[in-house]
Design an enzyme around this catalytic site. Structure first.
Site, PDB file in Angstrom:
ATOM      1  N   CYS A 130     -27.222 -10.178 -15.181  1.00  0.00           N
ATOM      2  CA  CYS A 130     -26.380 -10.265 -16.807  1.00  0.00           C
ATOM      3  C   CYS A 130     -27.750 -11.254 -17.781  1.00  0.00           C
ATOM      4  CB  CYS A 130     -25.171 -10.656 -16.906  1.00  0.00           C
ATOM      5  SG  CYS A 130     -24.655 -10.747 -18.890  1.00  0.00           S
TER       6      CYS A 130
ATOM      7  N   GLY B  98       0.823  -1.088   0.472  1.00  0.00           N
ATOM      8  CA  GLY B  98      -0.530  -0.283   0.251  1.00  0.00           C
ATOM      9  C   GLY B  98       0.716   1.272  -0.291  1.00  0.00           C
TER      10      GLY B  98
ATOM     11  N   CYS C  36     -22.580  -8.293 -18.566  1.00  0.00           N
ATOM     12  CA  CYS C  36     -21.052  -8.632 -17.127  1.00  0.00           C
ATOM     13  C   CYS C  36     -20.110  -7.951 -17.847  1.00  0.00           C
ATOM     14  CB  CYS C  36     -20.906 -10.133 -17.942  1.00  0.00           C
ATOM     15  SG  CYS C  36     -21.508 -11.187 -16.629  1.00  0.00           S
TER      16      CYS C  36
ATOM     17  N   CYS D  49     -18.511 -13.519 -18.894  1.00  0.00           N
ATOM     18  CA  CYS D  49     -19.374 -13.802 -19.578  1.00  0.00           C
ATOM     19  C   CYS D  49     -19.025 -14.325 -20.444  1.00  0.00           C
ATOM     20  CB  CYS D  49     -20.158 -11.866 -20.309  1.00  0.00           C
ATOM     21  SG  CYS D  49     -21.720 -12.889 -21.078  1.00  0.00           S
TER      22      CYS D  49
ATOM     23  N   CYS E  62     -25.904 -13.671 -20.061  1.00  0.00           N
ATOM     24  CA  CYS E  62     -25.415 -14.776 -19.459  1.00  0.00           C
ATOM     25  C   CYS E  62     -26.129 -15.424 -18.415  1.00  0.00           C
ATOM     26  CB  CYS E  62     -23.641 -15.597 -19.316  1.00  0.00           C
ATOM     27  SG  CYS E  62     -23.169 -14.582 -17.305  1.00  0.00           S
TER      28      CYS E  62
END
Lengths: 293, 227, 256
Positions: free
Chosen positions: A237, A29, A262, A268, A240
């Site tokens: 979605c 970080g 997606c 997807c 899919c």
């Protein structure tokens, strides 16, 4: 092959970037300054991610490049071609096949493995920048762990919007020490940052690299009475049928018809290949055939 | 309660050729609890000067001023501040206040400083203001807009709010009508009765005779004039 | 009673120029010390040395920490000093802009210190911010407004609230009423007096305005050319100044 050095950058530059990456991994970080090079693309187009990928790639790697989840946008395509030309590495659109994935603003839906590296493109690495314009002051705040200001930003959101309005680039605290900007990924992706793969972040214009080693603790900042929520559109979605992936909203026509798809194109596609069908799959194929024609 | 020994004072005016003006020498005074002593002497003889020195407002050149065992000549600032808060009260001729503070709060402040609850302090302030005939409609206004006599009465109310064991009163009855003068004299007598040691300056002879047990002529302490 | 602050031999030089020299004093809990002087007297330099904004060249500034130990804040590590300035100390700047975040709401400004020391409950933080705004006479309806929408006096009061929310024991003030309209000054002085008394604050106030210092300060230090020329009870220094410069200063004040 080409006249370029492997992956475009000279070896000295790669060494410098690798040192920065190692330092970043050792201090999760923490933003490590690095000497960002002139790349054959303007600042703001992923030069940081490209330099990190360039320093990370080995000839035996397989590279995937996504831009907001999609492999087929202009930028994803041109960066992939860049590495095909300068590094000669294999490229793929399948997340599971890739060893290095460079991404702009999304984390793939599929869980990543210990043998994979995710490289993020970062515009503004400093999470405190918009509240504290002074670089000297923000560096002090990080070094002294003075992060009150970060919560002030969240407080302001709640005061103004009734909820923490930050929906992307949602700040996180890493290993209980550094506050980090995860790049403009949707907050839906934040929980994924605790993963098995190595995550590297490159900001070319701002000249910073930071990193998360595998299984790093990453906690999204919040208030006790306003806890963090990884939210997405309340929809499945339409291609899919996935209910747990981040969705793009696509306007279909002038009559206001829309569909949710997606954002992760590979996810997807593999779901559809496996036989999953969404509510508007037929309409979607028709629309795709139309545009292809 | 109040004991002054061998007190002296000079003023040095640096901006006028550093001229040194001795104004007091070998001053002595003792005031016991329940006693009221008047300072007398012609105008300019040093009555107010002596009073200010007892309050710690003017520094002394030498000697000692003991109030309840604390010597103001050598005490630390915080000791003097604590003394002024708890022990030694001073009613001057002028009312100096922060603008905008209501009269009620001006009078209540000395009690708040010694830790009395706000409402209790205000109640006491109300009693005093009523006794001194300040109309209730003025209590929420700042005294800066009052007449001289009204300001003087607010000053007195503030001075008598807390039961100081020692009090310094500089012309407490000046610019007051007969009724209010009577009230002030009553307040002084009440203070004496509860054991306060009081030093006062009264140009009003009748007032002086009424409340004071003794008189001290301060001109005796003027340098060059010792008897 | 032990002093809250012991200032010993503080000096600050700019090359051969004296910023301030050989300043010594003790400050006790609940005391307000005024530092007056004209431009160039060194009063602001001194204040900044005491508050940790400038490094003095000599001397110590000993502060009684909450555990009772006297620590020299000059040699303290920076993280510790910064923590001190967010909790036990407060600094009220002359210009509210220097002491506020102008692009953060009033509530956020007041809540920041609470969040900086770990407050993590939005509702509680907001309630406390509103409470403090009330204490400095800023209406609750302004809690989400930015300081840019406030008048100068309100900004200054907001700065005070922001500083006092963590219950500091020592407040540094640099010309707290400078630049404010006279009526606004009066209100602010009254507020400061009340808060000092209610919270038992100690304060060090730098100003060139003798009227302000008479109303706010118990003790007074007069500075000229970097030196302390006179010190004592405020009323005593102003009513019977001993030093030539103090006499000049006091006699120069215009009467209204």
């Amino acid at each position: 092959m080409s006249d370029y050095n492997f992956a475009y950058l000279d070896e000295q530059t790669k060494r410098m970037i690798r040192r920065a990456i190692l330092k970043g991994l050792a201090i999760p970080g923490y933003q490590v300054p690095f000497a960002s090079r002139e790349m054959p693309m303007p600042y703001g187009w992923g030069t940081g991610g490209v330099q990190v990928s360039a320093a990370t790639l080995m000839p035996e790697d397989t590279l995937k490049v996504i831009d907001q989840g999609a492999d087929d946008t202009t930028n994803a395509v041109s960066i992939r071609k860049f590495f095909e030309k300068t590094a000669g590495v294999d490229t793929t659109e399948e997340t599971a096949q890739a060893s290095v994935i460079q991404t702009r603003h999304r984390i793939p839906e599929e869980d990543l493995r210990e043998d994979q590296i995710l490289v993020y493109q970062v515009p503004i690495p400093e999470p405190l920048r918009f509240l504290e314009p002074s670089e000297i002051e923000t560096r002090k705040m990080h070094s002294l762990e003075e992060y009150g200001l970060m919560h002030v930003k969240l407080y302001e959101d709640i005061a103004k919007h009734g909820a923490i309005a930050t929906s992307y680039a949602y700040p996180v605290k890493v290993e209980k020490r550094y506050v980090m900007d995860p790049s403009p990924i949707p907050k839906f992706d934040n929980p994924k940052m605790e993963m098995a793969a190595i995550q590297l972040f490159g900001a070319g214009r701002e000249q910073r690299i930071y990193a998360l080693p595998p299984y790093c603790q990453v906690v999204s900042l919040d208030f006790e009475d306003y806890p963090f929520e990884a939210s997405k559109a309340d929809h499945a979605c339409d291609m899919c049928g996935a209910t747990n992936s981040y969705l793009d909203e696509v306007i279909m026509d002038d009559a206001g018809n829309r569909m949710f798809v997606c954002s992760d194109t590979d996810y997807c596609a593999s779901r559809r290949k496996a036989g999953n069908v969404g509510a508007q799959a037929a309409a979607a194929s028709a629309a795709l055939k139309e545009t292809a024609a | 309660m109040i004991e002054i020994k061998n007190l002296s004072k000079t003023f040095t005016l640096h901006n006028q050729g550093s001229v040194v003006i001795p104004v007091m020498e070998a001053a002595e005074l003792t005031v016991a609890r329940g006693e009221c002593v008047a300072l007398t002497g012609a105008s300019g003889a040093g009555k107010s000067t002596l009073m200010r020195m007892i309050y710690g407002n003017y520094p002394a050149a030498g000697g000692s001023i003991l109030v309840d065992g604390v010597d103001l000549v050598t005490a630390e600032p915080r000791e003097i501040l604590a003394l002024r808060r708890d022990v030694l009260g001073y009613v001057s001729q002028f009312l100096r206040v922060v603008p905008r503070v209501p009269t009620l709060d001006v009078v209540a402040e000395p009690l708040l400083s010694v830790g009395v609850e706000t409402e209790a302090a205000r109640d006491r302030a109300r009693d005093l203001l009523a006794r001194l005939n300040i109309p209730e409609r003025l209590w929420s206004l700042s005294p800066t807009s009052f007449s001289g006599g009204e300001q003087q009465r607010v000053n007195i109310a503030r001075g008598f709010a807390h039961t100081y064991p020692a009090m310094l009163l500089d012309e407490p009855t000046a610019s007051l009508d007969a009724a209010n003068r009577e009230t002030v004299l009553n307040l002084i007598e009440e203070a004496k009765a509860r054991g306060a040691a009081i030093i006062g300056i009264f140009h009003d002879e009748a007032a002086r005779d009424r409340v004071c047990d003794r008189e001290i002529d301060v001109s005796v302490f003027t340098p060059g004039m010792a008897a | 009673m032990t002093p809250l602050l012991k200032v010993e031999n503080i000096s600050k030089f700019y090359g051969r120029r004296i910023g301030c020299k050989d300043v010594n004093f003790d400050l006790y809990p609940g005391e307000v010390m005024g530092i007056v002087g004209e431009s160039g007297s060194g009063k602001s330099t001194l204040l900044n040395c005491l508050a940790g904004h400038l490094d003095p060249d000599t001397g110590e500034v000993l502060f009684e920490m909450r555990d009772g130990a006297m620590r020299d804040t000059v040699t303290m590590s920076e993280p510790e000093r910064r923590m001190l300035s967010r909790t036990d100390w407060a600094f009220v700047h002359q210009h509210a802009r220097d002491g506020l975040r102008m692009n953060v709401s009033a509530g956020g400004n007041v809540g920041e210190r609470l969040m900086a020391v770990g407050a993590r409950h939005y509702g509680n933080i907001r309630d406390e911010a509103i409470d403090w705004l009330g204490r400095v006479e800023i209406n609750e309806t302004r809690v989400d407004d930015r300081p840019t929408q406030f008048s100068g006096g309100m900004q200054q009061r907001l700065q005070i609230a922001r500083n006092l929310v963590t219950g500091p024991r020592l407040v540094f003030m640099d010309e707290p009423t400078g630049g404010l309209d006279v009526s606004v000054q009066a209100r602010l002085l009254d507020l400061l007096r009340g808060l000092v008394r209610e919270m038992g604050l100690s304060a060090i106030i730098v100003t060139h305005d003798l009227a302000v210092v008479r109303l706010l300060a118990d003790r007074l230090m007069v500075m000229k050319d970097g030196h302390v020329v006179e010190t004592g009870l405020t009323d005593q220094v102003l009513d019977d100044p001993q030093h030539a410069y103090t006499q000049l200063l006091v006699s120069s004040v215009l009467q209204v």
